[in-house]
Scaffold this motif. Structure first.
Motif, mmCIF file in Angstrom:
data_model
loop_
_atom_site.group_PDB
_atom_site.id
_atom_site.type_symbol
_atom_site.label_atom_id
_atom_site.label_comp_id
_atom_site.label_asym_id
_atom_site.label_seq_id
_atom_site.Cartn_x
_atom_site.Cartn_y
_atom_site.Cartn_z
ATOM 1 N N ALA A 146 -16.508 0.159 -0.580
ATOM 2 C CA ALA A 146 -16.300 0.295 -2.019
ATOM 3 C C ALA A 146 -15.746 -1.019 -2.548
ATOM 4 O O ALA A 146 -15.398 -1.920 -1.775
ATOM 5 C CB ALA A 146 -15.347 1.447 -2.328
ATOM 6 N N SER A 147 -15.678 -1.118 -3.872
ATOM 7 C CA SER A 147 -15.089 -2.289 -4.520
ATOM 8 C C SER A 147 -13.925 -1.845 -5.388
ATOM 9 O O SER A 147 -14.021 -0.839 -6.099
ATOM 10 C CB SER A 147 -16.122 -3.011 -5.392
ATOM 11 N N CYS A 148 -12.837 -2.580 -5.319
ATOM 12 C CA CYS A 148 -11.680 -2.306 -6.168
ATOM 13 C C CYS A 148 -11.918 -2.956 -7.528
ATOM 14 O O CYS A 148 -12.164 -4.163 -7.617
ATOM 15 C CB CYS A 148 -10.416 -2.854 -5.519
ATOM 16 N N VAL A 149 -11.855 -2.152 -8.598
ATOM 17 C CA VAL A 149 -12.098 -2.643 -9.953
ATOM 18 C C VAL A 149 -10.810 -3.150 -10.589
ATOM 19 O O VAL A 149 -10.784 -4.188 -11.245
ATOM 20 C CB VAL A 149 -12.719 -1.535 -10.826
ATOM 21 N N ASP A 150 -9.729 -2.391 -10.428
ATOM 22 C CA ASP A 150 -8.413 -2.850 -10.873
ATOM 23 C C ASP A 150 -7.348 -2.193 -10.005
ATOM 24 O O ASP A 150 -7.599 -1.194 -9.327
ATOM 25 C CB ASP A 150 -8.171 -2.594 -12.366
ATOM 26 N N ILE A 151 -6.146 -2.767 -10.048
ATOM 27 C CA ILE A 151 -5.095 -2.311 -9.137
ATOM 28 C C ILE A 151 -3.731 -2.487 -9.787
ATOM 29 O O ILE A 151 -3.530 -3.372 -10.631
ATOM 30 C CB ILE A 151 -5.165 -3.094 -7.799
ATOM 31 N N SER A 152 -2.795 -1.623 -9.421
ATOM 32 C CA SER A 152 -1.405 -1.726 -9.847
ATOM 33 C C SER A 152 -0.542 -1.295 -8.668
ATOM 34 O O SER A 152 -1.052 -0.935 -7.600
ATOM 35 C CB SER A 152 -1.135 -0.830 -11.059
ATOM 36 N N LEU A 153 0.770 -1.287 -8.864
ATOM 37 C CA LEU A 153 1.653 -0.804 -7.801
ATOM 38 C C LEU A 153 1.536 0.703 -7.613
ATOM 39 O O LEU A 153 1.954 1.235 -6.587
ATOM 40 C CB LEU A 153 3.108 -1.169 -8.117
ATOM 41 N N GLY A 154 0.965 1.393 -8.604
ATOM 42 C CA GLY A 154 0.864 2.846 -8.519
ATOM 43 C C GLY A 154 -0.469 3.366 -8.044
ATOM 44 O O GLY A 154 -0.578 4.519 -7.626
ATOM 45 N N GLY A 155 -1.513 2.527 -8.095
ATOM 46 C CA GLY A 155 -2.826 3.016 -7.684
ATOM 47 C C GLY A 155 -3.909 1.996 -7.950
ATOM 48 O O GLY A 155 -3.643 0.843 -8.296
ATOM 49 N N MET A 156 -5.146 2.423 -7.801
ATOM 50 C CA MET A 156 -6.277 1.532 -8.037
ATOM 51 C C MET A 156 -7.476 2.335 -8.515
ATOM 52 O O MET A 156 -7.530 3.558 -8.393
ATOM 53 C CB MET A 156 -6.657 0.761 -6.771
ATOM 54 N N ARG A 157 -8.431 1.621 -9.080
ATOM 55 C CA ARG A 157 -9.714 2.214 -9.459
ATOM 56 C C ARG A 157 -10.780 1.553 -8.604
ATOM 57 O O ARG A 157 -10.868 0.321 -8.549
ATOM 58 C CB ARG A 157 -9.982 1.995 -10.946
#
Length: 225
Positions: free
Chosen positions: A136-147
């Protein structure tokens, strides 16, 4: 039950929800569905673990999370009893507190394009030896999760399922366990919003360093999110 809360739940009959068990041996998130609303009670399909009913006893406090409503809403619930409706095992709940809107954007989120691998833990628990690593590819990320975005749409994944992630952040490999918070199909692709269950301090430091670097780079490029 508050009248407005009763109306809210009645409007969500047949909607998918997530049951969060916050303590005990079976602590975790389980996919479910609102089956019925009567008087002060809410009936949900009984959560399963490895094809068996999760042992949830009278007066157990848990969280019912509705993601189909925007923003997502969490309602504290208390287990009252078990029941049946045809062939569906039910768990009857009574509200134990007021609804709380979940703030998704508690953390800075940055756009990125990172290749990852994920493994469907929940499917492996239900059907041993079936799960496999997928790209898969990570579209966006934060300390709480990712899309993330993937072409694997026929895996049987659902909201509330757990996945194991292998992520390469600037040549640093990290491993994370996440819960699927939402699923959106767009053409041949499937996007999944994931919430991290938690991670050790050294993983947090790597995530912070990656996010800060991306924020600075995006700001310099005029692409700050």
């Amino acid at each position: 039950m508050d009248k407005l809360l009763s109306i809210l739940l009645e409007e969500r009959i047949s909607s998918k929800v997530v049951i969060n068990v916050t303590s005990g041996l079976y602590k975790g998130s389980y996919p479910s569905r609102i089956e019925d609303v009567k008087d002060n009670l809410v009936a949900v399909s009984h959560p399963l673990f490895k094809n068996a009913l999760v042992p949830l006893y009278r007066d157990t406090i848990l969280e019912l999370v509705m993601y189909e409503k925007q923003p997502p809403t969490m309602i504290p619930m208390k287990v009252l009893r078990r029941g049946m409706s045809g062939n569906v095992s039910l768990l009857w709940l009574v509200p134990a507190g007021d609804p709380v809107k979940i703030q998704r954007r508690r953390y800075a989120r940055v756009q990125c394009n990172v290749d990852i691998l994920f493994f469907p833990l929940s499917l492996e628990e239900m059907f041993p030896m079936v799960g496999r690593w997928e790209k898969a590819s990570c579209v966006d990320i934060s300390l709480g999760g990712m899309r993330l975005r993937t072409k694997m749409k026929e895996m049987g994944l659902d909201v509330g399922h757990r996945v194991y992630l292998w992520v390469n952040l600037s040549s640093e490999n990290i491993f994370l366990i996440s819960n699927i918070a939402r699923i959106v199909d767009e053409g041949v692709f499937r996007e999944m919003g994931l919430q991290f269950e938690g991670y050790p301090r050294f993983v947090e430091k790597r995530l912070i360093r990656f996010i800060r670097d991306k924020e600075l780079r995006n700001a310099g490029d005029g692409l700050h999110d």
